[in-house]
Scaffold this active site. Structure first.
Site, PDB file in Angstrom:
ATOM      1  N   GLU A 117      -0.667 -12.013  -5.312  1.00  0.00           N
ATOM      2  CA  GLU A 117      -1.839 -11.919  -6.166  1.00  0.00           C
ATOM      3  C   GLU A 117      -2.041 -10.453  -6.499  1.00  0.00           C
ATOM      4  O   GLU A 117      -1.833  -9.581  -5.659  1.00  0.00           O
ATOM      5  CB  GLU A 117      -3.107 -12.439  -5.466  1.00  0.00           C
ATOM      6  CG  GLU A 117      -3.174 -13.943  -5.350  1.00  0.00           C
ATOM      7  CD  GLU A 117      -2.710 -14.444  -3.990  1.00  0.00           C
ATOM      8  OE1 GLU A 117      -2.445 -13.608  -3.103  1.00  0.00           O
ATOM      9  OE2 GLU A 117      -2.596 -15.656  -3.819  1.00  0.00           O
ATOM     10  N   ALA A 174       0.841  -1.190   0.000  1.00  0.00           N
ATOM     11  CA  ALA A 174       0.000   0.000   0.000  1.00  0.00           C
ATOM     12  C   ALA A 174       0.881   1.246   0.000  1.00  0.00           C
ATOM     13  O   ALA A 174       1.767   1.372   0.848  1.00  0.00           O
ATOM     14  CB  ALA A 174      -0.924   0.006   1.211  1.00  0.00           C
ATOM     15  N   ASN A 207      -5.292  -4.304 -12.578  1.00  0.00           N
ATOM     16  CA  ASN A 207      -4.280  -3.409 -12.008  1.00  0.00           C
ATOM     17  C   ASN A 207      -3.001  -3.493 -12.839  1.00  0.00           C
ATOM     18  O   ASN A 207      -1.999  -4.094 -12.446  1.00  0.00           O
ATOM     19  CB  ASN A 207      -4.013  -3.756 -10.542  1.00  0.00           C
ATOM     20  CG  ASN A 207      -3.175  -2.713  -9.854  1.00  0.00           C
ATOM     21  OD1 ASN A 207      -2.524  -1.888 -10.480  1.00  0.00           O
ATOM     22  ND2 ASN A 207      -3.169  -2.768  -8.522  1.00  0.00           N
ATOM     23  N   TYR A 265       5.581  -5.463 -10.920  1.00  0.00           N
ATOM     24  CA  TYR A 265       6.007  -6.809 -10.544  1.00  0.00           C
ATOM     25  C   TYR A 265       6.767  -7.487 -11.680  1.00  0.00           C
ATOM     26  O   TYR A 265       7.768  -8.157 -11.446  1.00  0.00           O
ATOM     27  CB  TYR A 265       4.805  -7.656 -10.118  1.00  0.00           C
ATOM     28  CG  TYR A 265       4.052  -7.090  -8.941  1.00  0.00           C
ATOM     29  CD1 TYR A 265       4.719  -6.584  -7.825  1.00  0.00           C
ATOM     30  CD2 TYR A 265       2.667  -7.036  -8.935  1.00  0.00           C
ATOM     31  CE1 TYR A 265       4.032  -6.055  -6.748  1.00  0.00           C
ATOM     32  CE2 TYR A 265       1.969  -6.517  -7.854  1.00  0.00           C
ATOM     33  CZ  TYR A 265       2.660  -6.032  -6.765  1.00  0.00           C
ATOM     34  OH  TYR A 265       1.971  -5.508  -5.702  1.00  0.00           O
TER      35      TYR A 265
END
Length: 140
Positions: free
Chosen positions: A94, A61, A99, A106
């Site tokens: 995950e 986050a 997104n 990633y």
């Protein structure tokens, strides 16, 4: 974990970052679990769980005001280092199918799509979204 990175602060950051945030009790419970650690600061954090030789990013986050400044990449890189130090040979996560910025991050860090979890995320309107499972294998 940074001394300033409390479950209350994590819940506050998570609420800014996600439509369906986790609450303070959820973070407190996770932090009390074996193998779970949090890395970060007031701008953002990453929560990682390592069990034996596998690690999982539970959540990342970053406050909207701190995005697009490399914070997410730094957190993922720190999680990779921490996971390796804890003995993990592979790191999982995950990510929501829609997104694309996170998927790009990633992918740039070496993660590859290894599967899909149908209807994994509940959206604010009550509908569901698939999650892509991604993994990074550490060289032996």
């Amino acid at each position: 974990m940074s001394d300033a990175l409390t479950p209350a602060l994590m819940a506050e950051i998570h609420a800014e970052a996600f439509d369906t945030p986790w609450d303070e009790a959820a973070f407190a419970g996770l932090l009390d679990s074996p193998g779970v650690c949090a890395l970060g600061d007031e701008a953002g954090f990453i929560l990682v769980r390592t069990i034996v030789d596998e690690a999982e990013i539970l959540t990342v986050a970053v406050r909207p005001s701190a995005r697009r400044q490399g914070k997410g990449r730094t957190l993922v890189e720190q999680a990779i280092v921490k996971s390796k130090a804890m003995g993990a040979e592979r790191l999982f996560l995950e990510v929501a199918e829609t997104n694309l910025p996170a998927q790009g991050l990633y992918g740039d860090c070496g993660f590859e799509i290894v599967g899909r979890r149908a209807k994994y995320y509940r959206k604010p309107d009550g509908s569901f979204e698939d999650a892509l499972m991604m993994a990074l294998n550490f060289p032996l």
